[in-house]
Design a protein around this motif. Structure first.
Motif, PDB file in Angstrom:
ATOM      1  N   LEU A  74      13.407 -39.338  15.769  1.00 18.70           N
ATOM      2  CA  LEU A  74      13.773 -40.694  15.357  1.00 18.70           C
ATOM      3  C   LEU A  74      12.569 -41.634  15.449  1.00 18.70           C
ATOM      4  CD1 LEU A  74      16.126 -42.521  14.507  1.00 18.70           C
ATOM      5  CD2 LEU A  74      16.626 -42.859  16.931  1.00 18.70           C
ATOM      6  N   GLY A  75      11.773 -41.471  16.493  1.00 12.66           N
ATOM      7  CA  GLY A  75      10.586 -42.306  16.662  1.00 12.66           C
ATOM      8  C   GLY A  75       9.545 -42.111  15.577  1.00 12.66           C
ATOM      9  N   ALA A  76       9.608 -40.973  14.881  1.00 13.78           N
ATOM     10  CA  ALA A  76       8.639 -40.677  13.820  1.00 13.78           C
ATOM     11  C   ALA A  76       9.085 -41.187  12.454  1.00 13.78           C
ATOM     12  CB  ALA A  76       8.397 -39.169  13.760  1.00 13.78           C
ATOM     13  N   LEU A  77      10.263 -41.825  12.393  1.00 12.47           N
ATOM     14  CA  LEU A  77      10.797 -42.338  11.124  1.00 12.47           C
ATOM     15  C   LEU A  77      11.117 -43.829  11.249  1.00 12.47           C
ATOM     16  CD1 LEU A  77      13.237 -39.399  10.317  1.00 12.47           C
ATOM     17  CD2 LEU A  77      11.043 -39.864   9.203  1.00 12.47           C
ATOM     18  N   PRO A  78      10.116 -44.659  11.519  1.00 10.08           N
ATOM     19  CA  PRO A  78      10.391 -46.069  11.801  1.00 10.08           C
ATOM     20  C   PRO A  78      10.981 -46.857  10.630  1.00 10.08           C
ATOM     21  CG  PRO A  78       8.039 -45.725  11.549  1.00 10.08           C
ATOM     22  CD  PRO A  78       8.681 -44.362  11.537  1.00 10.08           C
ATOM     23  N   GLU A  79      10.789 -46.410   9.401  1.00  8.88           N
ATOM     24  CA  GLU A  79      11.273 -47.155   8.238  1.00  8.88           C
ATOM     25  C   GLU A  79      12.670 -46.732   7.788  1.00  8.88           C
ATOM     26  OE1 GLU A  79       9.490 -49.753   7.104  1.00  8.88           O
ATOM     27  OE2 GLU A  79       8.110 -49.250   8.735  1.00  8.88           O
ATOM     28  N   ALA A  80      13.164 -45.619   8.299  1.00 10.25           N
ATOM     29  CA  ALA A  80      14.451 -45.098   7.836  1.00 10.25           C
ATOM     30  C   ALA A  80      15.600 -45.994   8.278  1.00 10.25           C
ATOM     31  CB  ALA A  80      14.671 -43.688   8.360  1.00 10.25           C
ATOM     32  N   GLN A  81      16.518 -46.234   7.355  1.00 13.23           N
ATOM     33  CA  GLN A  81      17.750 -46.963   7.673  1.00 13.23           C
ATOM     34  C   GLN A  81      18.897 -45.996   7.958  1.00 13.23           C
ATOM     35  OE1 GLN A  81      17.417 -49.153   3.958  1.00 13.23           O
ATOM     36  NE2 GLN A  81      17.404 -51.050   5.139  1.00 13.23           N
ATOM     37  N   GLU A  82      18.826 -44.832   7.341  1.00 18.48           N
ATOM     38  CA  GLU A  82      19.746 -43.739   7.627  1.00 18.48           C
ATOM     39  C   GLU A  82      18.914 -42.524   7.981  1.00 18.48           C
ATOM     40  OE1 GLU A  82      23.946 -44.055   5.326  1.00 18.48           O
ATOM     41  OE2 GLU A  82      22.356 -43.005   4.269  1.00 18.48           O
ATOM     42  N   VAL A  83      19.465 -41.676   8.867  1.00 15.06           N
ATOM     43  CA  VAL A  83      18.742 -40.497   9.312  1.00 15.06           C
ATOM     44  C   VAL A  83      19.660 -39.289   9.246  1.00 15.06           C
ATOM     45  CG1 VAL A  83      17.511 -39.416  11.234  1.00 15.06           C
ATOM     46  CG2 VAL A  83      17.256 -41.869  10.831  1.00 15.06           C
ATOM     47  N   LEU A  84      19.189 -38.267   8.574  1.00  9.93           N
ATOM     48  CA  LEU A  84      19.869 -36.978   8.604  1.00  9.93           C
ATOM     49  C   LEU A  84      19.403 -36.247   9.855  1.00  9.93           C
ATOM     50  CD1 LEU A  84      19.188 -35.985   4.898  1.00  9.93           C
ATOM     51  CD2 LEU A  84      21.437 -36.522   5.869  1.00  9.93           C
ATOM     52  N   LEU A  85      20.334 -35.797  10.670  1.00 10.52           N
ATOM     53  CA  LEU A  85      20.008 -34.942  11.807  1.00 10.52           C
ATOM     54  C   LEU A  85      20.468 -33.549  11.439  1.00 10.52           C
ATOM     55  CD1 LEU A  85      21.075 -37.085  14.906  1.00 10.52           C
ATOM     56  CD2 LEU A  85      18.828 -36.925  13.797  1.00 10.52           C
ATOM     57  N   LEU A  86      19.511 -32.615  11.402  1.00 11.94           N
ATOM     58  CA  LEU A  86      19.781 -31.278  10.891  1.00 11.94           C
ATOM     59  C   LEU A  86      19.134 -30.227  11.782  1.00 11.94           C
ATOM     60  CD1 LEU A  86      18.852 -32.176   7.218  1.00 11.94           C
ATOM     61  CD2 LEU A  86      21.176 -31.973   8.143  1.00 11.94           C
ATOM     62  N   ALA A  87      19.746 -29.048  11.804  1.00 14.63           N
ATOM     63  CA  ALA A  87      19.199 -27.916  12.540  1.00 14.63           C
ATOM     64  C   ALA A  87      18.576 -26.936  11.561  1.00 14.63           C
ATOM     65  CB  ALA A  87      20.307 -27.225  13.334  1.00 14.63           C
ATOM     66  N   VAL A  88      17.453 -26.363  11.934  1.00 13.97           N
ATOM     67  CA  VAL A  88      16.771 -25.402  11.063  1.00 13.97           C
ATOM     68  C   VAL A  88      17.576 -24.121  10.901  1.00 13.97           C
ATOM     69  CG1 VAL A  88      15.379 -24.167  12.797  1.00 13.97           C
ATOM     70  CG2 VAL A  88      14.462 -24.559  10.487  1.00 13.97           C
ATOM     71  N   ASP A  89      18.488 -23.841  11.836  1.00 15.00           N
ATOM     72  CA  ASP A  89      19.232 -22.579  11.791  1.00 15.00           C
ATOM     73  C   ASP A  89      20.535 -22.670  10.997  1.00 15.00           C
ATOM     74  OD1 ASP A  89      20.719 -24.066  13.611  1.00 15.00           O
ATOM     75  OD2 ASP A  89      20.900 -22.443  15.070  1.00 15.00           O
ATOM     76  N   LEU A  90      20.578 -23.574  10.028  1.00 11.52           N
ATOM     77  CA  LEU A  90      21.709 -23.701   9.108  1.00 11.52           C
ATOM     78  C   LEU A  90      21.323 -23.007   7.796  1.00 11.52           C
ATOM     79  CD1 LEU A  90      22.435 -27.473   9.735  1.00 11.52           C
ATOM     80  CD2 LEU A  90      24.002 -25.599  10.292  1.00 11.52           C
ATOM     81  N   PRO A  91      21.666 -21.727   7.632  1.00 12.87           N
ATOM     82  CA  PRO A  91      21.231 -21.013   6.435  1.00 12.87           C
ATOM     83  C   PRO A  91      21.734 -21.618   5.135  1.00 12.87           C
ATOM     84  CG  PRO A  91      22.197 -19.494   8.024  1.00 12.87           C
ATOM     85  CD  PRO A  91      22.393 -20.875   8.553  1.00 12.87           C
ATOM     86  N   ARG A  92      22.884 -22.286   5.176  1.00  9.04           N
ATOM     87  CA  ARG A  92      23.468 -22.836   3.948  1.00  9.04           C
ATOM     88  C   ARG A  92      23.186 -24.333   3.805  1.00  9.04           C
ATOM     89  NH1 ARG A  92      28.073 -19.895   2.313  1.00  9.04           N
ATOM     90  NH2 ARG A  92      27.855 -21.072   0.402  1.00  9.04           N
ATOM     91  N   LEU A  93      22.191 -24.819   4.522  1.00 12.31           N
ATOM     92  CA  LEU A  93      21.827 -26.233   4.446  1.00 12.31           C
ATOM     93  C   LEU A  93      21.606 -26.705   3.010  1.00 12.31           C
ATOM     94  CD1 LEU A  93      21.132 -28.933   5.773  1.00 12.31           C
ATOM     95  CD2 LEU A  93      18.801 -28.089   6.053  1.00 12.31           C
ATOM     96  N   PRO A  94      20.920 -25.941   2.153  1.00 15.79           N
ATOM     97  CA  PRO A  94      20.737 -26.433   0.779  1.00 15.79           C
ATOM     98  C   PRO A  94      22.061 -26.699   0.059  1.00 15.79           C
ATOM     99  CG  PRO A  94      19.191 -24.664   1.224  1.00 15.79           C
ATOM    100  CD  PRO A  94      20.142 -24.710   2.392  1.00 15.79           C
ATOM    101  N   GLU A  95      23.084 -25.901   0.333  1.00 19.12           N
ATOM    102  CA  GLU A  95      24.381 -26.110  -0.299  1.00 19.12           C
ATOM    103  C   GLU A  95      25.175 -27.222   0.381  1.00 19.12           C
ATOM    104  OE1 GLU A  95      23.397 -21.672  -0.734  1.00 19.12           O
ATOM    105  OE2 GLU A  95      23.274 -23.120   0.867  1.00 19.12           O
ATOM    106  N   ALA A  96      24.986 -27.391   1.695  1.00 16.90           N
ATOM    107  CA  ALA A  96      25.733 -28.393   2.454  1.00 16.90           C
ATOM    108  C   ALA A  96      25.203 -29.811   2.247  1.00 16.90           C
ATOM    109  CB  ALA A  96      25.703 -28.050   3.946  1.00 16.90           C
TER     110      ALA A  96
END
Length: 187
Positions: A74-96
């Motif tokens: 979160l500290g690395a995205l100071p301009e974001a108004q919305e933030v996606l929190l995601l895990a790398v171990d979600l194989p179907r992330l592109p579809e979700a």
């Protein structure tokens, strides 16, 4: 609205024998690459060990858990108004991801739930101001669970098509998802 993404990729993978989940493969492609391709066009920071060519930050201290990782990202995205929190171990992330981006949000965001109604904290879209407030209220995030950080937020939920929210924590999860573990050949 400016959106950013925090992709957690620093877990120990202990239930998978200590493998780097970002390097697990689906369809011949590492899960990290699949996630970054899906997030193309969205400012993304990966939380975990440094990776060549990928903006990364590390939670403090390293491996101090997902709440600390979220706060670091979160500290690395100071301009974001919305933030996606995601895990790398979600194989179907592109579809979700498209369903998550289109889902109506509550006051503080929207989070996916699995078929049993369990909240999937790392498949959510959150208002950045709400995340910052939750982080301040939590104090030191080291070794704290995600529910301690995110559980008090007013979130809408979205039920995705079955399997899109599934992550890979165990060998059985990997088999169900068709994910190839290091040292295995794709069949």
């Amino acid at each position: 609205m400016t959106i950013g993404a925090v992709l957690l990729a620093g877990g120990a993978g202990s239930r998978l024998g200590g493998v780097d989940k970002a390097a697990l493969r689906l369809g011949g492609e590492p899960l990290l690459d699949r996630a970054l391709d899906a997030l193309r066009g969205i400012e993304t920071v990966v939380v975990g060990p440094p990776r060549a060519g990928v903006p990364t930050v590390q939670e403090v201290p390293p491996r101090s858990g997902p709440a600390a990782a979220v706060v670091a990202g979160l500290g690395a995205l100071p301009e974001a108004q919305e933030v996606l929190l995601l895990a790398v171990d979600l194989p179907r992330l592109p579809e979700a991801l498209p369903a998550l981006l289109a889902a109506p949000a509550g006051p503080d965001g929207v989070v996916a739930v699995d078929e049993d109604g369990r909240v999937q904290w790392l498949l959510g879209r959150y208002r950045a101001a709400a995340l910052h407030a939750a982080a301040r209220a939590l104090g030191d995030p080291a070794d704290r669970p995600l529910k301690a950080l995110l559980g008090g937020l007013a979130l809408a939920t979205v039920r995705l098509p079955p399997g899109l929210e599934a992550d890979v924590d165990t060998v059985a999860d990997a088999r169900r998802a068709g994910v190839v573990l290091p040292g295995e050949e794709a069949s």
